[in-house]
Design a protein around this motif. Structure first.
Motif, PDB file in Angstrom:
ATOM      1  N   PHE A  59       0.810  -1.219   0.000  1.00 38.22           N
ATOM      2  CA  PHE A  59       0.000   0.000   0.000  1.00 38.22           C
ATOM      3  C   PHE A  59       0.849   1.277   0.000  1.00 38.22           C
ATOM      4  O   PHE A  59       0.300   2.367  -0.198  1.00 38.22           O
ATOM      5  CB  PHE A  59      -0.930   0.016   1.220  1.00 38.22           C
ATOM      6  N   SER A  60       2.132   1.143   0.220  1.00 40.66           N
ATOM      7  CA  SER A  60       2.971   2.341   0.287  1.00 40.66           C
ATOM      8  C   SER A  60       3.107   3.032  -1.062  1.00 40.66           C
ATOM      9  O   SER A  60       3.243   4.254  -1.132  1.00 40.66           O
ATOM     10  CB  SER A  60       4.359   1.982   0.822  1.00 40.66           C
ATOM     11  N   ASN A  61       3.113   2.259  -2.156  1.00 45.86           N
ATOM     12  CA  ASN A  61       3.173   2.812  -3.509  1.00 45.86           C
ATOM     13  C   ASN A  61       4.404   3.712  -3.680  1.00 45.86           C
ATOM     14  O   ASN A  61       4.328   4.790  -4.284  1.00 45.86           O
ATOM     15  CB  ASN A  61       1.887   3.597  -3.831  1.00 45.86           C
ATOM     16  N   ALA A  62       5.524   3.279  -3.162  1.00 47.41           N
ATOM     17  CA  ALA A  62       6.753   4.074  -3.258  1.00 47.41           C
ATOM     18  C   ALA A  62       7.961   3.187  -2.982  1.00 47.41           C
ATOM     19  O   ALA A  62       7.842   2.141  -2.321  1.00 47.41           O
ATOM     20  CB  ALA A  62       6.729   5.229  -2.267  1.00 47.41           C
ATOM     21  N   HIS A  63       9.103   3.600  -3.516  1.00 53.65           N
ATOM     22  CA  HIS A  63      10.391   2.959  -3.239  1.00 53.65           C
ATOM     23  C   HIS A  63      10.395   1.476  -3.625  1.00 53.65           C
ATOM     24  O   HIS A  63      10.829   0.630  -2.845  1.00 53.65           O
ATOM     25  CB  HIS A  63      10.754   3.103  -1.753  1.00 53.65           C
ATOM     26  N   ALA A 103       0.908  -2.439  -6.959  1.00 59.05           N
ATOM     27  CA  ALA A 103       1.082  -3.774  -6.387  1.00 59.05           C
ATOM     28  C   ALA A 103      -0.254  -4.473  -6.148  1.00 59.05           C
ATOM     29  O   ALA A 103      -0.323  -5.707  -6.134  1.00 59.05           O
ATOM     30  CB  ALA A 103       1.855  -3.687  -5.081  1.00 59.05           C
ATOM     31  N   LEU A 104      -1.325  -3.711  -5.972  1.00 60.57           N
ATOM     32  CA  LEU A 104      -2.624  -4.292  -5.658  1.00 60.57           C
ATOM     33  C   LEU A 104      -3.288  -4.941  -6.857  1.00 60.57           C
ATOM     34  O   LEU A 104      -4.270  -5.663  -6.713  1.00 60.57           O
ATOM     35  CB  LEU A 104      -3.552  -3.209  -5.089  1.00 60.57           C
ATOM     36  N   ILE A 105      -2.751  -4.695  -8.071  1.00 58.96           N
ATOM     37  CA  ILE A 105      -3.372  -5.265  -9.274  1.00 58.96           C
ATOM     38  C   ILE A 105      -3.226  -6.779  -9.292  1.00 58.96           C
ATOM     39  O   ILE A 105      -4.169  -7.519  -9.571  1.00 58.96           O
ATOM     40  CB  ILE A 105      -2.750  -4.645 -10.540  1.00 58.96           C
TER      41      ILE A 105
END
Length: 277
Positions: A59-63, A103-105
């Protein structure tokens, strides 16, 4: 009729579960003297830690990208809001309407494969539900229905999760091969990240191919192995892998977290990738 000289009657155990009709009456909960509780306790700690970490990272959607490495949690990246990646598949098939973490896809595919895995089911049934907590230790539940009711009846779709799991493994293999490039995307590079990515995909393949569903695909429903020598050899090979399925399940779970965390450290600038050659 009870008299004063007779010992008091022992309390009758509840007639359910292992104390149900047809079971031998045993007063003691179990007769084990070893530390049988250690394995389910470790399972609770490790699985809980992985779920918390993976949820945060997903869920961070980063790094999740540090050239030329991409986190296994975010590959393939099929949204327009993906980072500028050249290390792995990055086709914006979902367009710009997808605003959540990429990532959630595909998160449900490897998650579903592991969640319905025969070994993991045994592990978390024992650890979290005490069903049963260990061999020869009575479970606290009064009734047993197995996997015949919702939602546990959905565990039967494990065999279908195997196919997308293979596709994901192929994509991660592609990512690992691209890890042999340097930050300028030139071939002939090998860093510590390359080693971690290759080790991770090797363990992912070992876990995937040692799956019971894979073993059934190789040699299931055959009435005569002699008439199918190729499938028999594949079945024999996967059967050998299957004997270590538990070890591969844990090792690949740890390697996925290690690979993602290494990319996170590189992407945040906390470390630099040591160049081996």
């Amino acid at each position: 009729m009870a008299t004063e000289t007779e010992p008091p009657a022992s309390p009758t155990p509840p007639r359910g579960g292992v104390n149900g009709p047809g079971r031998a009456p045993v007063g003691a909960r179990h007769l084990r003297t070893d530390r049988w509780w250690l394995a389910p306790t470790i399972t609770v700690v490790v699985l809980t830690a992985f779920v918390v970490y993976a949820t945060w990272r997903a869920f961070s959607n980063a790094h999740y990208y540090a050239a030329p490495y991409v986190s296994p949690f975010y590959s393939p990246c099929l949204a327009e809001n993906c980072a500028d990646m050249k290390a792995g598949p990055n086709w914006p098939l979902f367009g710009d309407w997808w605003t959540l973490s990429p990532a959630l896809i595909f998160l449900a595919l490897p998650l579903g494969f592991r969640l319905t895995c025969y070994y993991y089911r045994k592990a978390y049934y024992r650890a979290f539900w005490a069903s049963p907590p260990a061999c020869a230790v009575a479970e606290p539940h009064r009734a047993y229905t197995g996997e015949t009711r919702f939602p546990l009846v959905l565990q039967n779709i494990h065999r279908y999760f195997f196919y997308p799991a293979v596709v994901i493994a192929v994509i991660l293999t592609y990512d690992a091969v691209l890890g042999f490039r340097n930050a300028d995307y030139e071939w002939g590079h090998m860093g510590l990240g390359t080693v971690i990515m290759v080790a991770n995909i090797a363990l992912v393949w070992a876990y995937t191919l040692s799956c019971h569903s894979c073993r059934h695909i190789m040699g299931g429903r055959l009435k005569s192995f002699s008439r199918h020598p190729v499938r028999y050899r594949l079945w024999t090979w996967t059967s050998r892998l299957n004997g270590r399925h538990m070890e591969y399940a844990w090792a690949s779970l740890v390697s996925l977290a290690v690979a993602d965390f290494y990319v996170y450290l590189l992407a945040t600038g906390r470390i630099t990738d040591p160049v081996l050659f």
